[in-house]
Structure formats: C-alpha cells, structure tokens
Enzyme design. Structure first.
Site: not given
Ligand code: PSU
Ligand code: MN
Length: 304
Positions: A24, A85, A105, A137, A140-141, A158
């Site tokens: 990516e 982004k 991603v 939140d 979308a990954d 993370k």
C-alpha cells in the site's frame, strides 16, 4: 476495463509468472515522516525481492492506477504534499478527476485484485476505533476484507483501535483472522495482546492453501494474516497504553475525525515514544513483507 500502469519489474513479473506482492502507499504518505517513508518503502521492496517475489507498490498518480512504482515515482509520492488518502469510497473519483492519491488497505486490495495479485503486505489494518459506539468510526478496510479476495499480511490491528470490537466485526463479516506462530492476536507495536486470534497457522503454505480453498468454496473476501512484530523490536503493551490514551484524548479534544484520525494518532505516538514507535513499525512491515513473499511463492506453486 481500467488501464493499469505497471512498473517495469511488475510488468516483467506478470509476463513471466513470477509471484507478486502488493504494497500500500498510505503508509508512505500518511503513516511515516519523510525521508524515512521513502527509505522504508525501498527496504520493504528489497525484502520482497530477497525473499523471491516481486513488489508492486500501489498508488494513483495523475489519475492513473499504478501497479508498482518505478524509483522516481516512489520518490515523488514520498515527498508530495497534500496527497489524498484513498479508500473504497474515493478511488474511482480520484481516477476520474486525474488526481493523485495514496491507497489504504481497502483501495490497495481493490487494485491488487484487478491486477490478479492475491497477496498484500502492510503494517496494520484499519479497524473499529475506540469510542466507535459514539463516533461510528469503523474502517472500510474491514468491509473490504469481507468482499475482495486478497490475503492481507498485517501485524494485527493497531493498538490505537478497539481490538476486541475489531475482532467481533471481522467475525460478523466472515473474515478469517489467522495469527502466525502464536495463539494471541498481535497488537501492531506489541507482539501479543490479551485477545486470542480465532485461527492460527504456522506456515506460508497453509495460508496459501486456505486462500485457494476459500476461492474454491466460492466465498468472497480475503484473509487477515496477523503476523507478530519481531520480539526484539516490540514495545510492551503496558508502555504504550498510557501513550495511546493520551493521544486519543488529544484527538477527542481537538475534534479530529474521519480520515484524519489514524494519521493524527500515529504522529502523536511517534512523538511521545521519541521515534520508537516508528522503529517498531519499520520492523513489523519488513517482517510482513517477507512472510507475504513466502505466501506469494506458495500460491504460485499451487495451481490456480
Ligand atoms: N498502518 C500504518 N500506517 C498507516 C496505515 C496503516 O502503520 O498509515 C493506514 C493504512 O493504509 C490503513 C489506514 O488502511 O491507515 C486506515 O485508515 P482508516 O482508519 O482511516 O480507515
Ligand atoms: Mn475511520
């Protein structure tokens, strides 16, 4: 059909059937400071070559979807200011309007699939943010993993995310979450977390077989491969917890939202750890690149 712009080495790999690993570009433009971002991108590409596969860093440059960047293109992207982004929602708009953007991603999975690339290495995926019950939140990954058949190698989610909620959503979406060589789900900068991964595998070959088995079963979507950061480079979860809490509190006070949340938190943690978070980040991305190269090779040796 969309016109894909292959780098010289990715084009050669396509022609000769060499295994390819997608990478990516948001990690380059929004995840690390310049000039380390370009240095790391080069190291990661080299790790993949040394491990017997061909790297293809994905990005949109002037409205074109690049599968692999030539060295000058990588340099230009690494220094560019105000790069978009791009996730699933933004990719088509950026291409249609001639824009330049780095792929997350989600967008990298879409591009890789278009190019026939089945495996992709990154640092950490986006997930469910802390406080998502209020902010909604959720990256979308996670939805991309549910619908696009690419195996994504990451160091878990993370630790800035709500890890148990992230695992729950992945389960709901039917995404296999596979820890490598351990039972615990890794937490990006830390090799382990208090949470068990739903699945465990101990070799690239098993991961490649599971990828093909999903395709054979007609299941859409990919796999999340959770590869722990090498122990020598990890930061203990106890050390990071207060740093992450402080960064999150600052983001809340400043009203940081949407796409800006992840880059903001990463930058805060980088400063608070005096760069140690970046050292760990570099080590884990390189480790993921090597594993992804092994998976790509195993996929090549299995029939399609
Ligand atoms: N991992 C990193 N740095 C990053 C990212 C991942 O070490 O910048 C990026 C990835 O591109 C991932 C994105 O897809 O953050 C998730 O962003 P969001 O939470 O806005 O969906
Ligand atoms: Mn988000």
């Amino acid at each position: 059909m969309i016109d894909l712009q292959y780098s010289d080495e990715a084009a050669r790999a396509k022609e000769t059937g060499l295994p390819i690993v997608a990478l990516e570009s948001t990690i380059i433009t929004h995840g690390m400071p310049h000039p380390q971002n370009v240095e790391v991108a080069r190291l990661v590409e080299d790790d993949i070559r040394k491990a017997g596969a061909v790297p293809a860093t994905i990005a949109v440059l002037d409205g074109r979807l690049h599968i692999g960047l030539n060295p000058d293109q990588l340099d230009r992207l690494g220094q560019a200011k105000g790069v978009a982004k791009l996730s699933r929602a933004d990719l088509a708009a950026c291409l249609a309007t001639g824009g330049t953007g780095a792929t997350t991603v989600a967008a990298t999975m879409i591009a890789a699939h278009h190019a026939g690339i089945e495996v992709f290495a990154t640092g950490g995926i986006g997930g469910v943010h802390k406080g998502a019950e209020h902010s909604f939140d959720i990256s979308a990954d996670l939805h991309e993993l549910a619908q696009t058949p690419v195996t994504v190698v990451a160091a878990g989610a993370k630790a800035i995310l709500d890890v148990p909620k992230t695992l729950e959503v992945l389960e709901t979406l039917g995404v296999p979450v596979i820890s490598v060589g351990q039972d615990s789900f890794p937490a990006f900068w830390s090799a382990t977390s208090p949470f068990a991964a739903p699945l465990r595998m101990d070799s690239a070959d098993q991961i490649a077989r599971a990828h093909r088995m999903r395709v054979a079963l007609g299941l859409p979507g990919g796999q999340l491969i959770a590869n722990p950061v090498p122990q020598a480079d990890e930061i203990a979860a106890e050390t990071l917890a207060p740093v992450i809490a402080a960064a999150q509190a600052k983001a809340d006070v400043q009203g940081i939202s949407g796409k800006a949340v992840t880059p903001f938190l990463l930058q805060e943690i980088f400063e608070a750890t005096e760069g140690r978070s970046l050292t760990a980040n570099i080590a884990l991305v390189r480790n993921n690149a090597r594993l992804a190269a092994g998976i790509a090779q195993s996929l090549s040796s299995l029939c399609a």
